[in-house]
Design a protein around this motif. Structure first.
Motif, PDB file in Angstrom:
ATOM      1  N   CYS A 216      -0.972  15.054  -6.647  1.00 26.64           N
ATOM      2  CA  CYS A 216      -0.057  14.031  -7.176  1.00 26.64           C
ATOM      3  C   CYS A 216       1.099  14.669  -7.933  1.00 26.64           C
ATOM      4  CB  CYS A 216      -0.814  13.045  -8.059  1.00 26.64           C
ATOM      5  SG  CYS A 216      -1.786  13.817  -9.370  1.00 26.64           S
ATOM      6  N   GLN A 217       0.755  15.715  -8.708  1.00 25.93           N
ATOM      7  CA  GLN A 217       1.804  16.414  -9.450  1.00 25.93           C
ATOM      8  C   GLN A 217       2.807  17.054  -8.490  1.00 25.93           C
ATOM      9  OE1 GLN A 217      -0.996  17.970 -13.053  1.00 25.93           O
ATOM     10  NE2 GLN A 217       0.881  19.107 -12.798  1.00 25.93           N
ATOM     11  N   SER A 218       2.259  17.689  -7.462  1.00 23.22           N
ATOM     12  CA  SER A 218       3.133  18.347  -6.485  1.00 23.22           C
ATOM     13  C   SER A 218       4.001  17.328  -5.770  1.00 23.22           C
ATOM     14  CB  SER A 218       2.297  19.104  -5.450  1.00 23.22           C
ATOM     15  OG  SER A 218       1.497  20.055  -6.095  1.00 23.22           O
ATOM     16  N   ALA A 219       3.397  16.217  -5.387  1.00 26.69           N
ATOM     17  CA  ALA A 219       4.152  15.193  -4.675  1.00 26.69           C
ATOM     18  C   ALA A 219       5.252  14.636  -5.563  1.00 26.69           C
ATOM     19  CB  ALA A 219       3.217  14.075  -4.231  1.00 26.69           C
TER      20      ALA A 219
ATOM     21  N   THR B  89       0.839  -1.187   0.000  1.00 21.09           N
ATOM     22  CA  THR B  89       0.000   0.000   0.000  1.00 21.09           C
ATOM     23  C   THR B  89       0.879   1.243   0.000  1.00 21.09           C
ATOM     24  OG1 THR B  89      -1.445   1.323   1.424  1.00 21.09           O
ATOM     25  CG2 THR B  89      -0.133  -0.353   2.505  1.00 21.09           C
ATOM     26  N   ALA B  90       0.290   2.359  -0.410  1.00 22.79           N
ATOM     27  CA  ALA B  90       1.046   3.607  -0.366  1.00 22.79           C
ATOM     28  C   ALA B  90       0.712   4.396   0.885  1.00 22.79           C
ATOM     29  CB  ALA B  90       0.736   4.437  -1.603  1.00 22.79           C
ATOM     30  N   ILE B  91      -0.329   3.952   1.604  1.00 21.36           N
ATOM     31  CA  ILE B  91      -0.808   4.766   2.718  1.00 21.36           C
ATOM     32  C   ILE B  91       0.063   4.587   3.956  1.00 21.36           C
ATOM     33  CG2 ILE B  91      -2.831   5.293   4.145  1.00 21.36           C
ATOM     34  CD1 ILE B  91      -4.454   3.745   1.945  1.00 21.36           C
TER      35      ILE B  91
ATOM     36  N   CYS C 254      -2.441  11.523  -2.633  1.00 20.67           N
ATOM     37  CA  CYS C 254      -3.802  11.674  -3.174  1.00 20.67           C
ATOM     38  C   CYS C 254      -4.837  11.734  -2.042  1.00 20.67           C
ATOM     39  CB  CYS C 254      -4.115  10.511  -4.114  1.00 20.67           C
ATOM     40  SG  CYS C 254      -5.756  10.644  -4.849  1.00 20.67           S
ATOM     41  N   PRO C 255      -5.594  12.844  -1.939  1.00 22.76           N
ATOM     42  CA  PRO C 255      -6.499  13.004  -0.798  1.00 22.76           C
ATOM     43  C   PRO C 255      -7.771  12.160  -0.909  1.00 22.76           C
ATOM     44  CG  PRO C 255      -6.702  14.881  -2.262  1.00 22.76           C
ATOM     45  CD  PRO C 255      -5.606  14.030  -2.814  1.00 22.76           C
TER      46      PRO C 255
ATOM     47  N   CYS D 244     -11.209  11.091  -8.885  1.00 21.84           N
ATOM     48  CA  CYS D 244     -10.233  12.185  -8.953  1.00 21.84           C
ATOM     49  C   CYS D 244     -10.948  13.526  -8.898  1.00 21.84           C
ATOM     50  CB  CYS D 244      -9.422  12.066 -10.231  1.00 21.84           C
ATOM     51  SG  CYS D 244      -8.268  13.421 -10.467  1.00 21.84           S
ATOM     52  N   ILE D 245     -10.422  14.457  -8.051  1.00 25.42           N
ATOM     53  CA  ILE D 245     -11.015  15.788  -7.958  1.00 25.42           C
ATOM     54  C   ILE D 245     -10.148  16.840  -8.645  1.00 25.42           C
ATOM     55  CG2 ILE D 245     -12.353  15.299  -5.887  1.00 25.42           C
ATOM     56  CD1 ILE D 245     -10.031  16.704  -4.310  1.00 25.42           C
ATOM     57  N   GLY D 246      -9.058  16.394  -9.266  1.00 25.21           N
ATOM     58  CA  GLY D 246      -8.240  17.329 -10.037  1.00 25.21           C
ATOM     59  C   GLY D 246      -7.440  18.308  -9.199  1.00 25.21           C
TER      60      GLY D 246
END
Lengths: 321, 228
Positions: free
Chosen positions: A60-63, A7-9, A196-197, A54-56
């Motif tokens: 993810c880009q920032s991370a 998992t990534a969490i 990702c929230p 996805c809420i856009g």
């Protein structure tokens, strides 16, 4: 001992873990014909991107920028939400926004797809790459660029069915999403999935991700998305980044996601028959010449030839005199 | 008037034992060797990226990155030098009827039955084949090469176009290397030819044996030409 994060969490493992994505874990290595088989088989991993969740937000880009320590230039607004305008050598993942009118409902649907390397099981980039070891595939499915071996030729760009790799104008090397191989190797999930929230991006074993996708698809179907499905394209033997699409019957509406991606036949021809037949052709021409040179009689000018020439010139010279 | 297709500016005969015939001036020879060097360097650097077993050739150029960088520039040099050459030679390489006759007696060429072959001008059909195939292939290579010269023209073509350019470039490169091998070997097999590109001249006997019409034209030009 677990070989890949599930998992990534979760937080990083407390126990120190041996880095597991090493040379011994390679199943494919670009421009390398005799690769020893891997000593062990790591559990295949996958990232699942559920576009319906996805809420856009672009976390993810920032991370991705944060973890990979890239420094993308400040973008320009070109009239839509996608920013930067395209993947760049400094932006390995990109939320692509599409405004699509569903012809069946006449509703405007705002489609958001997180674009980036799909980590194909049959990677076109790796097939096209001429530099030994510049592109590798690990037994857990991650396709990675090894920059010290990259020569910047851009063959991977031609090989990729998804138009992902970008060549840096600064150091002339190819860049793309690594699936955070450097995190996965030590038991952590990819940065984008961690950030990702809404958990639209999740990470785990490929098997778990497929199961999770099934649940999501069942849920979407119950809400009226009858064509919801998993995007794990068989043309490239499946991918280690998969999408849950609510309109899986027409992937192309998601910012030109290929409906049936496969390595281009042109690339297959170039890297297949051309390479072998070409080499044979040149080899035969060279060997034939050497052979004829050794056993054949050279074409020599004879004494008579010289005498004929002398007479001819003399005759003409007299005529002129 | 000198017949351009037969005799070119600078061609001349000098009586003696043996007769010496000027075939290429210093400019043409220097240019030829620039073209030749470029072609060899292009073949080596290109082959290095063509087949993994030949990747080691990148070491000759200082590594993969350097090989990738300079290959297209050498291509530009080749293109320019070859086409300077082209405009000097193309008339003498126009196809004439005798070329068919010469070609149709292929076995006589190989068996060296020179007396059974028609008299030829400055170039035979084989040389003309080399000339025109080099011309065509270099054009194909420069055009497809620019299509995949991503460092400067990356945005100029679509990826699908680049894929075709890549394939065409590879095939044309294989063909030009074969033509190059043929060219070099023909020059070696036909003894007395190499000196045309080193000293610039051949012997009268060589010209008599291989390009008799050219020799006759030169000899009679001496007769008709201005007094020396």
């Amino acid at each position: 001992m677990m070989d890949s994060p599930r998992t990534a969490i979760s937080n990083p493992p407390v126990q120190p873990m041996e880095s597991n994505l090493t040379e011994r874990d390679l199943v494919r290595r670009s421009a390398t014909s005799s690769l020893p088989p891997p000593e062990r088989q790591l559990t295949p991993v996958a990232k699942l991107i559920d576009v319906s969740k996805c809420i856009g937000c672009k976390a993810c880009q920032s991370a991705c920028v944060e973890w990979n320590d890239t420094d993308p230039a400040v973008g320009e607004n070109v009239g839509y939400y996608t920013n930067p305008n395209d993947l760049t050598p400094d932006m390995f993942t990109l939320m692509r926004f599409t405004e699509w009118v569903n012809p069946e409902t006449d509703n405007l649907e705002w489609l958001i797809r997180k674009d980036g390397c799909m980590h194909c099981a049959d990677p076109g980039c790796l097939k096209a790459c001429p530099a030994p070891g510049a592109i590798v595939q690990y037994s857990n499915g991650i396709v990675d660029f090894v920059h010290e071996n990259c020569i910047g030729c851009g063959y991977c760009v031609k090989g990729c069915p998804f138009n992902i790799p970008r060549i840096s104008k600064v150091d002339h090397k190819a860049y793309k999403c690594t699936l955070c191989s450097d995190r996965v190797a030590v038991g952590q999930g990819p940065a984008c999935a961690k950030a990702c929230p809404t958990k639209a991006i999740v990470f785990g074993t490929k098997e778990d991700m497929k199961k999770h996708a099934e649940e999501r698809i069942t849920d979407l179907k119950s809400r009226g998305y009858k064509n919801a499905g998993l995007y794990d394209p068989p043309g490239v033997n499946g991918t280690h980044v998969m999408y849950v699409l609510h309109h899986n019957d027409k992937p192309h509406i998601y910012a030109d996601l290929p409906d049936n991606p496969h390595i281009s036949r042109v690339v297959e021809t170039w890297k297949g028959v051309t390479k072998y037949v070409g080499l044979a052709f040149m080899g035969l021409a060279a060997a034939g010449s050497v052979l004829h040179g050794v056993i054949g009689k050279p074409n020599r000018v004879s004494e008579e030839d010289e005498e004929h020439a002398e007479k001819l010139v003399e005759r003409n010279g007299r005529g002129a005199g | 008037m000198i017949d351009d297709s037969l005799v070119q500016p600078g061609d001349a005969v000098h009586p003696g034992k043996p007769v010496i015939v000027d075939r290429y001036g210093p400019g043409a020879r220097i240019n030829h060797w620039i073209t030749a060097t470029s072609l060899i360097l292009l073949a080596l650097s290109g082959l290095a990226l063509f087949h993994p077993s030949l990747f080691f050739l990148t070491a000759l150029f200082g590594g993969g990155q350097v090989t990738r960088t300079i290959h297209p520039w050498i291509g530009v040099v080749l293109f320019i030098s070859f086409f300077v050459f082209f405009f000097q030679l193309w008339r003498a390489n126009l196809w004439v009827r005798n070329d068919f006759v010469w070609l149709s007696r292929f076995t006589d060429i190989i068996k060296q039955n020179e007396d059974r072959l028609p008299e030829l001008g400055k170039y035979n059909a084989g040389q003309k084949f080399i000339f025109w195939s080099m011309t065509g292939l270099i054009l194909v290579l420069i055009v497809s090469g620019i299509g995949i010269w991503d460092q400067y023209f990356g945005e100029a073509t679509a990826i699908e176009t680049k894929r075709y350019a890549m394939l065409v470039h590879a095939i044309a490169a294989v063909l030009i290397i074969c033509v190059f091998i043929l060219h070099v070997y023909a020059g070696i097999w036909t003894r007395g030819t190499l000196r045309a590109m080193t000293r610039g001249s051949v012997t009268g006997g060589w010209a008599w044996r291989h390009h008799r019409k050219w020799l006759r034209a030169l000899a009679s030009q001496r007769k008709a030409g201005p007094a020396e």
